[in-house]
Design an enzyme around this catalytic site. Structure first.
Site, short mmCIF file in Angstrom:
data_model
loop_
_atom_site.label_atom_id
_atom_site.label_comp_id
_atom_site.label_asym_id
_atom_site.label_seq_id
_atom_site.Cartn_x
_atom_site.Cartn_y
_atom_site.Cartn_z
N ASP A 82 0.78 -1.20 -0.38
CA ASP A 82 0.17 -0.18 -0.17
C ASP A 82 1.22 1.09 -0.44
O ASP A 82 1.47 1.81 1.10
CB ASP A 82 -1.37 -0.07 0.97
N GLN A 95 0.59 6.37 0.53
CA GLN A 95 2.11 7.67 1.63
C GLN A 95 2.67 7.95 1.03
O GLN A 95 3.68 8.10 1.22
CB GLN A 95 1.33 7.11 2.88
N CYS A 121 -7.61 6.87 10.58
CA CYS A 121 -7.87 5.32 9.53
C CYS A 121 -7.02 4.57 10.14
O CYS A 121 -7.28 3.88 9.30
CB CYS A 121 -8.34 5.35 8.17
N1 PMP Z 1 -3.44 3.56 3.00
C1 PMP Z 1 -2.77 4.53 3.04
C2 PMP Z 1 -1.19 4.70 4.18
C3 PMP Z 1 -3.27 5.95 3.77
O1 PMP Z 1 -2.65 6.62 3.80
C4 PMP Z 1 -4.33 5.69 2.95
C5 PMP Z 1 -5.10 7.44 2.47
N2 PMP Z 1 -5.33 8.05 4.11
C6 PMP Z 1 -4.87 4.92 2.02
C7 PMP Z 1 -4.16 3.77 2.12
C8 PMP Z 1 -6.75 5.17 1.57
O2 PMP Z 1 -6.14 5.89 0.42
P1 PMP Z 1 -7.18 6.92 -0.42
O3 PMP Z 1 -8.46 6.95 0.56
O4 PMP Z 1 -6.82 7.28 -1.43
O5 PMP Z 1 -7.81 5.58 -1.15
#
Ligand code: PMP
Length: 406
Positions: free
Chosen positions: A200, A203, A364
């Site tokens: 992922d 970030q 989150c």
């Molecule tokens: N993974 C990480 C580490 C994030 O920081 C974020 C966004 N805060 C996401 C996933 C999700 O990304 P998105 O909301 O653009 O789908």
């Protein structure tokens, strides 16, 4: 970069020229979403005003032009991640969509008792899709622990990769702690047991160069809006061999070769995973955002941001009662913290009065919060358009906060 260089860069971002609550805006929330340079917004507006047309179907001038620009963006995304082929670049609506795609499609190949390994520092978007997969297919979710600094405990991580592990899905850079994970080591350990790896990189991508071939990573997801592009666009990179084996996720237009009521066959990659009309103007503008990042250079961006992060860490340490949450040895762009006797939401509200935008909450990443025994943290997140003077203002405003609440 000198202060003058940064001032020139800041001119590209109209948002930075405004006041917030009557004070010059100090934007320290790029981890939530990055500001957009004018060239990116201009490209999107220009497409919507003059170029609007669907892609991959029309034979007319505008459609051909839109298709060419859309596919140019795919090539730019390929180059940005150094993927081998553009067919490995799937446009999505963002990282969340990319991870869900893998969880459904790759996940559908898993059997009861198979395991997916994540870590304790994941964003909800790299937790919940796997939990949903676990419910659908009785797959088991394992969580690699982190230490007090916010680093993955590598011996534990290695131990958790077993004969039933079918995927390792880990954040490249934690949005809640700023930890940069040892990407090469993670891939090495997983591949030694023939387990594919998903990073992922939502970030990470704005702060460090990611080379999917050098990393040999199997899947990687990014979000345009964190890369100074529009919202509603992202990329899922996947190795061709894996993507070929995976069934489609969403069905509909654009992803088929032929449809009849008896039998439908699917389009080759990447169309197989791109059902329906995509965010065309967004993808085109995202390509311009990637051009913009390339012009600045990720190496220079990373070097400047490290300087900022070191400086920010130093000035925050002078604020009485402040505790940094996340002190990994390899960190980027994130200053997550708590203040004695002040709730993070109150910190956020107080700073806002001084025109300073930070994020307060669980980011989150509720399991990270519970790991540190806090309901929430305040988080200042940096980008290359931030300055040391802004970090001084942050510390100054926090000191005021301490006085008010003491
Ligand atoms: N993974 C990480 C580490 C994030 O920081 C974020 C966004 N805060 C996401 C996933 C999700 O990304 P998105 O909301 O653009 O789908």
């Amino acid at each position: 970069w000198t202060q003058e260089d940064i001032e020139i860069i800041r001119q590209d971002f109209p948002a930075l020229k405004q006041l917030a609550r009557g004070k010059p805006l100090v934007y320290l929330d790029s981890g939530a979403t990055a500001l957009k340079p004018k060239v990116v917004v201009d490209a999107e507006v220009e497409h919507l005003l003059y170029g609007a047309s669907n892609v991959h179907r029309g034979v007319h001038f505008l459609s051909e032009q839109a298709t060419r620009k859309f596919e140019d963006s795919r090539e730019k995304a390929r180059a940005f991640l150094n993927a081998r082929e553009t067919s490995e670049i799937i446009f999505t609506s963002g990282t969340t969509a990319g991870i869900n795609l893998v969880a459904y499609s790759f996940g559908s190949l898993l059997k009861a008792g198979d395991e997916v390994l994540i870590s304790h520092m994941e964003h909800h978007s790299n937790i919940v899709p796997w939990q949903m997969l676990c419910e659908r297919q009785v797959v088991v979710l394992l969580v690699a622990p982190i230490d007090d600094r916010g680093e993955l405990i590598m011996e534990e991580f290695a131990r958790l990769i077993g004969p039933k592990t079918r995927l390792v899905a880990i954040t490249a850079l934690s949005n809640a702690l700023g930890t940069i994970n040892p990407l090469q080591e993670i891939v090495r350990l997983a591949h030694a047991k023939d387990v594919p790896v998903l990073f992922d990189a939502a970030q990470a991508a704005p702060h460090m160069a990611l080379d999917v071939q050098a990393l040999d990573v199997d899947f990687l997801t990014i979000s345009s809006h964190k890369l100074f592009g529009p919202t509603g666009v992202g990329v899922l990179y996947g190795k061709r061999a894996l993507l070929e084996r995976m069934p489609p996720f969403l069905g509909g237009g654009d992803m088929i070769r032929s449809v009849s009521f008896e039998r439908t066959t699917y389009a080759p990659l990447p169309a197989k995973f791109e059902a329906g009309t995509p965010n065309i103007s967004g993808v085109i503008a995202f390509g311009v955002a990637l051009d913009y990042i390339n012009k600045l250079g990720l190496a220079r961006i990373a070097a400047y941001e490290h300087e900022l992060l070191d400086y920010g860490t130093k000035v925050l340490s002078t604020v009485p009662g402040l505790t940094l949450v996340g002190t990994a040895r390899h960190k980027a762009s994130i200053l997550s913290f708590t203040l004695d006797n002040v709730h993070p939401h109150d910190i956020g509200t107080m700073l806002d009065q001084d025109g300073i935008a930070i994020r307060a909450g669980h980011h989150c990443a509720q399991p990270v919060m519970s790991r540190y025994g806090v309901p929430a943290t305040a988080r200042a997140s940096l980008a290359f358009y931030n300055t040391k003077a802004e970090l001084d203002l942050l510390a100054q405003s926090l000191r005021k906060c301490v006085e008010v609440f003491s």
